[in-house]
Design an enzyme around this catalytic site. Structure first.
Site, PDB file in Angstrom:
ATOM      1  N   VAL A 148       0.711  -1.170  -0.225  1.00 32.85           N
ATOM      2  CA  VAL A 148       0.168  -0.050   0.192  1.00 32.85           C
ATOM      3  C   VAL A 148       0.733   1.274   0.118  1.00 32.85           C
ATOM      4  CG1 VAL A 148      -1.889   1.307   1.276  1.00 32.85           C
ATOM      5  CG2 VAL A 148      -1.952  -1.315   1.122  1.00 32.85           C
ATOM      6  N   ASP A 207      10.112   3.311   6.732  1.00 30.29           N
ATOM      7  CA  ASP A 207       9.642   1.734   7.175  1.00 30.29           C
ATOM      8  C   ASP A 207      10.835   1.360   8.236  1.00 30.29           C
ATOM      9  OD1 ASP A 207       7.649  -0.334   5.742  1.00 30.29           O
ATOM     10  OD2 ASP A 207       9.039  -1.126   7.177  1.00 30.29           O
ATOM     11  N   ARG A 256      14.251  -3.710   3.339  1.00 33.80           N
ATOM     12  CA  ARG A 256      13.134  -3.225   2.338  1.00 33.80           C
ATOM     13  C   ARG A 256      13.710  -1.824   1.931  1.00 33.80           C
ATOM     14  NH1 ARG A 256       9.092  -4.033  -1.462  1.00 33.80           N
ATOM     15  NH2 ARG A 256       7.382  -2.490  -1.162  1.00 33.80           N
ATOM     16  N   THR A 315      -2.416  -4.162   9.101  1.00 39.31           N
ATOM     17  CA  THR A 315      -3.477  -4.404  10.345  1.00 39.31           C
ATOM     18  C   THR A 315      -3.956  -5.852  10.293  1.00 39.31           C
ATOM     19  OG1 THR A 315      -5.152  -3.113   9.301  1.00 39.31           O
ATOM     20  CG2 THR A 315      -3.969  -2.138  11.003  1.00 39.31           C
ATOM     21  N   THR A 356      -6.820  -0.847   7.296  1.00 38.18           N
ATOM     22  CA  THR A 356      -7.969  -1.141   7.688  1.00 38.18           C
ATOM     23  C   THR A 356      -8.416  -0.981   9.031  1.00 38.18           C
ATOM     24  OG1 THR A 356      -8.032  -2.666   5.727  1.00 38.18           O
ATOM     25  CG2 THR A 356      -9.848  -3.065   7.490  1.00 38.18           C
ATOM     26  N   CYS A 393      -6.647  -8.795   3.433  1.00 38.89           N
ATOM     27  CA  CYS A 393      -8.018  -8.042   3.361  1.00 38.89           C
ATOM     28  C   CYS A 393      -9.080  -8.905   3.461  1.00 38.89           C
ATOM     29  CB  CYS A 393      -8.177  -7.006   2.071  1.00 38.89           C
ATOM     30  SG  CYS A 393      -6.905  -5.957   2.103  1.00 38.89           S
ATOM     31  N   ARG A 399       1.870 -14.750   2.688  1.00 40.38           N
ATOM     32  CA  ARG A 399       1.133 -14.491   4.048  1.00 40.38           C
ATOM     33  C   ARG A 399      -0.446 -14.872   4.046  1.00 40.38           C
ATOM     34  NH1 ARG A 399       2.678  -8.376   5.148  1.00 40.38           N
ATOM     35  NH2 ARG A 399       2.045  -8.505   3.161  1.00 40.38           N
TER      36      ARG A 399
END
Lengths: 410, 410
Positions: free
Chosen positions: A14, A32, A37, A83, A118, A259, A324
């Site tokens: 995102v 981050d 990364r 989240t 979220t 999600c 994941r």
């Protein structure tokens, strides 16, 4: 207000597209805690395969860092951290709250925090001010700082619906915050914006989108369990029904990811808090969580113990490296109890504790096609048969192949 | 085969359009035991408002009758009778079986029976041959007679998706029967046909279409119960979510009618027979069946005992006169226990035991807008307010009005 200086906290699926898009127009920091990364991103490498080096270069005002000091000058903090849910399927807001703690250190008067992650309806306007009040004495919402909520609509692996052309919901703790979000997000997607009536409404809209997808897949998964017992091919039924103008084409399969398999729990969590148990929603989750066991049962009926199986595809969805929340590792664990199992996925990021191997076994007793990667679509029946013993079986979970004698479908 | 002579058994919402369409090309009898309906049809009067006198005239080869003798010359029997559920929600196939009994009297060697009514998967090829074997000794499927299945896709009140332009699923007990259906149905809808792999697949496709609709409405109905507790307007949330490309616009409301509220029970009936209880499907039914009680509760919170209420709209859906399987009569019965209730619906066919009155009470304490008839859409807030006392309330169940102080939404 003064010049907009944006800090994006979390640069995953995102945050990265957001940072790159915003970085064309605003001073933007992609922050981050994952040093590896950040190093890669600063070299123009995106292991999620969403961006090329060239695209990084076009984002002239953006840079990536794991050093908190750079957040000092930021006045608009956009939080895009994951989240997920805990093991007991409760909202796990640890990363979000940690991000808010980091923000709290640098937050000045009149700054704005925008959440893209979220959350359950009500979270932004009730919980975040509480956290900040603890960390910064007397810091009050709409007096010292402002909150915006603009739920992410990133669809990993989807090159059509990108952040630059999808409609984005915006909402804020007051009208000037809504206007700020309009200024920021409108810039990157030609003002394709929808102002939600309130933050609560925007939070709710986000969770129901994925819950709706979950229930629709649950419906076809339940049909798949049922029609299997009745010896009716569920995919043929869906194909026939799909010729009606208002039938919705959903297909049975593994529901995973960050999600669809997660958001319903956010909604059910806050529902319970209000004394309402959303039984329908949770039944959908149960059905979808059972799917890998259903596939295991189908396979078990057809194969002898110690058969050699090749599982093709392990990610939570097609053309996306993310493993994941994928159900396939769970399926593999079950299969391993009875069979010799190898997994092949040329796209997957390997998650820890789970190794993906392309072993040089010449012939398998069975192949299980689990994910509809474009790369797999190129393989025809002949290529796959070459990897099989004579009378070897293919379990075509995603209905990728035509009808052949040795191909078993749902 | 010899010349096609069609007999349509049942000329309601499904059989009438079929008879009129087929009657342009084939000798077609519209047969029904309801003498009153037949009399009207022979005068070109359709109380369902689907056809004008002119349209009847264009169907030169059709005629309507309740006299069985005319079925003698028929060689293709199309059954379109209603297949509702019993009080205990089991498939009620009485009318269908009765139609087959009538057919049995006239059925000759090589004739074909086509079913358009909803049945559970497996019914046509297992139950119908059994019934016929009892009535006609040694009459055997695919030897003496043939079965076709082509599920009806009539959408009452919908002038866009009509029998002449929608895709029709066809299936048959053997390939020559499929070809016969192709010849018959292809004529009336320009060959927009889909051949299902088998009758079972076509039967299953029919029931899942409506079950899918039911579960999607159940989802938003559950959201409506939940968000009501959280004080979040569910329609605002759906509006926001609908700006996402793949969100499906369903709205909370009463689920009724002869398909959506019925077909799931056909599926669950046969499921149980196969040892599988489709809990998700049945949970959807429960949620949707609860909706009128939910609306009653909302109303009860706002009104004093003995208030005068006007209920607008009583049919199971908008612009359709059918009140069978509507939830609104149930709501009215509940309301009557506490309030003085009048019902106004200029479109509804009055069902027995239920009177719809347009009483001349000058002012009501509340109006409940229950059905989105086009005629009601013409009324604005001012017209409705004139029917109310000062401070009177409007319960706008179908979200037809804008936002006003005295308008309560879900």
């Amino acid at each position: 207000m003064k010049k907009i200086n944006i800090g994006v906290l979390g640069v995953g699926y995102v945050g990265l597209p957001l940072t790159i898009s915003l970085g064309k127009y605003f001073k933007t920091i992609g922050f981050d805690l994952n040093k590896e990364r950040i190093k890669q991103l600063n070299q123009g490498i995106d292991t999620n395969n969403d961006f090329t080096k060239k695209q990084f270069k076009l984002s002239k005002k953006a840079f990536f860092t794991y050093e908190k000091k750079y957040l000092k000058k930021v006045n608009v903090y956009i939080i895009t951290v994951p989240t997920p849910v805990t093991k007991t399927k409760k909202p796990d807001l640890t990363l979000l709250n940690k991000a808010i703690e980091i923000v709290a250190k640098y937050l000045s008067d009149n700054d704005t925090i925008i959440i893209e992650s979220t959350v359950y309806p009500g979270y932004c306007e009730t919980e975040i001010p509480k956290i900040l009040k603890n960390l910064k004495k007397n810091f009050t919402l709409n007096k010292n700082f402002f909150i915006g909520y603009s739920p992410e609509r990133i669809n990993p692996g989807d090159k059509t619906h990108t952040i630059n052309n999808i409609t984005k919901i915006i909402s804020g703790s007051n009208s000037s915050t809504v206007n700020l979000l309009k200024k920021i997000y409108g810039k990157i997607n030609k003002n394709k914006l929808f102002k939600a009536k309130s933050i609560k409404v925007a939070e709710a809209a986000k969770v129901i989108e994925n819950a709706q997808r979950d229930i629709n897949i649950a419906f076809v998964n339940e049909l798949s369990y049922l029609f299997n017992k009745m010896n009716i091919p569920v995919n043929d039924v869906i194909k026939a029904a799909s010729t009606k103008w208002n039938f919705l084409k959903f297909y049975p399969g593994f529901v995973g990811g960050h999600c669809v398999a997660v958001d319903p729990y956010y909604l059910s969590f806050i529902s319970n808090h209000f004394g309402f148990e959303p039984k329908f929603l949770l039944r959908a989750r149960k059905i979808n969580d059972y799917f890998y066991k259903h596939v295991f049962k189908l396979i078990s009926k057809k194969l002898k113990k110690n058969s050699k199986i090749l599982v093709m595809g392990v990610t939570f969805k097609e053309n996306c490296p993310d493993v994941r929340n994928s159900q396939i590792p769970k399926l593999v664990e079950l299969l391993k109890r009875k069979y010799l199992v190898h997994v092949y996925d040329p796209i997957a990021n390997v998650a820890k504790n789970y190794s993906i191997k392309e072993k040089k076994i010449k012939k398998y007793d069975a192949i299980i096609l689990c994910v509809k990667h474009n790369k797999f679509k190129l393989f025809g029946i002949d290529t796959l048969n070459k990897k099989l013993i004579k009378d070897g079986i293919i379990f075509d979970i995603k209905n990728m192949l035509g009808n052949y004698k040795n191909v078993i479908k749902l």
